[in-house]
Design a protein around this motif. Structure first.
Motif, PDB file in Angstrom:
ATOM      1  N   VAL A 112       0.665  -1.171   0.035  1.00 18.85           N
ATOM      2  CA  VAL A 112      -0.042   0.103  -0.201  1.00 18.85           C
ATOM      3  C   VAL A 112       0.882   1.396   0.004  1.00 18.85           C
ATOM      4  O   VAL A 112       0.513   2.208  -0.790  1.00 18.85           O
ATOM      5  N   ALA A 113       1.909   1.148   0.916  1.00 19.36           N
ATOM      6  CA  ALA A 113       2.978   2.446   0.963  1.00 19.36           C
ATOM      7  C   ALA A 113       3.661   2.651  -0.348  1.00 19.36           C
ATOM      8  O   ALA A 113       3.540   3.754  -0.829  1.00 19.36           O
ATOM      9  N   ALA A 114       3.967   1.591  -0.996  1.00 20.70           N
ATOM     10  CA  ALA A 114       4.570   1.701  -2.564  1.00 20.70           C
ATOM     11  C   ALA A 114       3.598   2.228  -3.391  1.00 20.70           C
ATOM     12  O   ALA A 114       4.097   3.183  -4.139  1.00 20.70           O
ATOM     13  N   ALA A 115       2.486   1.453  -3.557  1.00 21.97           N
ATOM     14  CA  ALA A 115       1.355   1.829  -4.640  1.00 21.97           C
ATOM     15  C   ALA A 115       1.140   3.361  -4.235  1.00 21.97           C
ATOM     16  O   ALA A 115       1.023   4.276  -5.495  1.00 21.97           O
ATOM     17  N   VAL A 116       0.696   3.754  -3.222  1.00 19.02           N
ATOM     18  CA  VAL A 116       0.232   5.263  -2.981  1.00 19.02           C
ATOM     19  C   VAL A 116       1.086   6.332  -3.216  1.00 19.02           C
ATOM     20  O   VAL A 116       0.977   7.239  -3.983  1.00 19.02           O
ATOM     21  N   LYS A 117       2.295   6.019  -2.918  1.00 15.72           N
ATOM     22  CA  LYS A 117       3.443   6.951  -3.230  1.00 15.72           C
ATOM     23  C   LYS A 117       3.584   6.892  -4.779  1.00 15.72           C
ATOM     24  O   LYS A 117       3.993   7.994  -5.151  1.00 15.72           O
ATOM     25  N   ALA A 118       3.855   5.887  -5.268  1.00 13.11           N
ATOM     26  CA  ALA A 118       4.002   5.724  -6.866  1.00 13.11           C
ATOM     27  C   ALA A 118       3.078   6.506  -7.631  1.00 13.11           C
ATOM     28  O   ALA A 118       3.415   6.827  -8.701  1.00 13.11           O
ATOM     29  N   LYS A 119       1.876   6.646  -6.891  1.00 13.30           N
ATOM     30  CA  LYS A 119       0.691   7.261  -7.900  1.00 13.30           C
ATOM     31  C   LYS A 119       0.685   8.796  -7.713  1.00 13.30           C
ATOM     32  O   LYS A 119       0.186   9.394  -8.628  1.00 13.30           O
ATOM     33  N   GLN A 120       1.822   9.431  -6.942  1.00 16.93           N
ATOM     34  CA  GLN A 120       1.858  10.750  -6.889  1.00 16.93           C
ATOM     35  C   GLN A 120       2.680  11.516  -7.894  1.00 16.93           C
ATOM     36  O   GLN A 120       3.593  10.721  -8.420  1.00 16.93           O
ATOM     37  N   PRO A 121       2.168  12.473  -8.315  1.00 14.01           N
ATOM     38  CA  PRO A 121       3.046  13.297  -9.327  1.00 14.01           C
ATOM     39  C   PRO A 121       4.344  13.418  -9.072  1.00 14.01           C
ATOM     40  O   PRO A 121       4.690  13.924  -7.720  1.00 14.01           O
ATOM     41  N   GLY A 122       5.332  13.369  -9.830  1.00 19.50           N
ATOM     42  CA  GLY A 122       6.779  13.460  -9.868  1.00 19.50           C
ATOM     43  C   GLY A 122       7.382  12.677  -8.430  1.00 19.50           C
ATOM     44  O   GLY A 122       8.221  12.959  -8.134  1.00 19.50           O
ATOM     45  N   ALA A 123       6.539  11.432  -8.386  1.00 20.57           N
ATOM     46  CA  ALA A 123       7.260  10.424  -7.331  1.00 20.57           C
ATOM     47  C   ALA A 123       8.767  10.008  -7.676  1.00 20.57           C
ATOM     48  O   ALA A 123       8.844   9.702  -8.768  1.00 20.57           O
ATOM     49  N   ILE A 124       9.515  10.060  -6.580  1.00 19.48           N
ATOM     50  CA  ILE A 124      10.890   9.691  -6.749  1.00 19.48           C
ATOM     51  C   ILE A 124      10.895   8.418  -5.826  1.00 19.48           C
ATOM     52  O   ILE A 124      10.938   8.399  -5.022  1.00 19.48           O
ATOM     53  N   PRO A 125      11.333   7.110  -6.587  1.00 17.70           N
ATOM     54  CA  PRO A 125      11.573   5.894  -5.963  1.00 17.70           C
ATOM     55  C   PRO A 125      12.622   6.137  -4.772  1.00 17.70           C
ATOM     56  O   PRO A 125      13.521   6.770  -4.824  1.00 17.70           O
ATOM     57  N   GLY A 126      12.261   5.639  -3.486  1.00 23.62           N
ATOM     58  CA  GLY A 126      12.919   5.649  -2.369  1.00 23.62           C
ATOM     59  C   GLY A 126      12.811   6.879  -1.515  1.00 23.62           C
ATOM     60  O   GLY A 126      13.557   6.984  -0.470  1.00 23.62           O
ATOM     61  N   LYS A 127      12.196   8.040  -2.071  1.00 24.72           N
ATOM     62  CA  LYS A 127      12.028   9.178  -1.525  1.00 24.72           C
ATOM     63  C   LYS A 127      10.955   9.632  -0.983  1.00 24.72           C
ATOM     64  O   LYS A 127       9.739   9.744  -2.087  1.00 24.72           O
ATOM     65  N   VAL A 128      10.400  10.091   0.246  1.00 25.30           N
ATOM     66  CA  VAL A 128       9.116  10.634   0.556  1.00 25.30           C
ATOM     67  C   VAL A 128       9.298  11.898   0.793  1.00 25.30           C
ATOM     68  O   VAL A 128      10.331  12.355   1.259  1.00 25.30           O
ATOM     69  N   PRO A 129       8.518  12.806   0.153  1.00 27.69           N
ATOM     70  CA  PRO A 129       8.724  14.240   0.152  1.00 27.69           C
ATOM     71  C   PRO A 129       8.584  14.723   1.714  1.00 27.69           C
ATOM     72  O   PRO A 129       8.032  14.021   2.655  1.00 27.69           O
ATOM     73  N   GLU A 130       9.645  15.834   1.993  1.00 22.46           N
ATOM     74  CA  GLU A 130       9.644  16.336   3.439  1.00 22.46           C
ATOM     75  C   GLU A 130       8.641  17.225   3.953  1.00 22.46           C
ATOM     76  O   GLU A 130       8.412  17.307   5.042  1.00 22.46           O
ATOM     77  N   ASN A 131       7.711  17.741   3.024  1.00 23.23           N
ATOM     78  CA  ASN A 131       7.018  18.708   3.259  1.00 23.23           C
ATOM     79  C   ASN A 131       5.596  18.191   3.301  1.00 23.23           C
ATOM     80  O   ASN A 131       4.486  18.937   3.553  1.00 23.23           O
ATOM     81  N   ILE A 132       5.429  16.885   3.799  1.00 27.83           N
ATOM     82  CA  ILE A 132       4.109  16.370   3.988  1.00 27.83           C
ATOM     83  C   ILE A 132       4.002  16.043   5.432  1.00 27.83           C
ATOM     84  O   ILE A 132       4.838  15.896   6.006  1.00 27.83           O
TER      85      ILE A 132
END
Length: 140
Positions: free
Chosen positions: A25-45
């Motif tokens: 779930v974590a991988a899929a939800v993140k991958a669907k985000q615009p501009g998603a970078i593998p292995g990196k979660v945006p710091e401003n969320i």
């Protein structure tokens, strides 16, 4: 008298399956985000972001499940056989599922949040199994 260990093994299976589900779930939800970078979660969320909540749910599991499984496997290696061993494993498994569901559903930075109660139940289960292990060691 030998105790039926089925509950312990079902609980372990549920814990591992939940862990795998959280990862997916974590991988899929993140991958669907615009501009998603593998292995990196945006710091401003934060908690208002489903990416944050899914990531934190998985990270929280990474912080808690290995310690609990180590405790459970110690109990198995010690030959711990009691109905309560199975009950504690199942309590932990159910608490992790409820913690996950609440983390996904409720965007709050309030502490304690509703999910905190299920985190605490999991911690209590871990301590209880560790105490059972100590009692088993004492009986040798």
């Amino acid at each position: 008298m030998q105790t039926d260990m089925t509950l312990v093994f079902i609980g372990i299976w549920i814990i591992i399956a939940t862990w795998l589900l959280q990862w997916a779930v974590a991988a899929a939800v993140k991958a669907k985000q615009p501009g998603a970078i593998p292995g990196k979660v945006p710091e401003n969320i934060s908690h208002d972001s489903p990416v944050f909540r899914c990531h934190r749910t998985f990270m929280n599991t990474l912080e808690n499940v290995p310690m609990f499984l180590a405790t459970v496997f110690l109990g198995l290696f010690l030959g711990l056989e009691s109905d309560w061993f199975g009950y504690w494993v199942m309590l932990f498994a159910i608490a992790r599922i409820l913690h996950m569901a609440l983390y996904y559903a409720i965007a709050t930075e309030k502490n304690p949040s509703p999910r905190s109660w299920f985190f605490v139940l999991g911690a209590v289960a871990n301590v209880a199994v560790l105490v059972q292990c100590a009692m088993q060691l004492w009986s040798f």
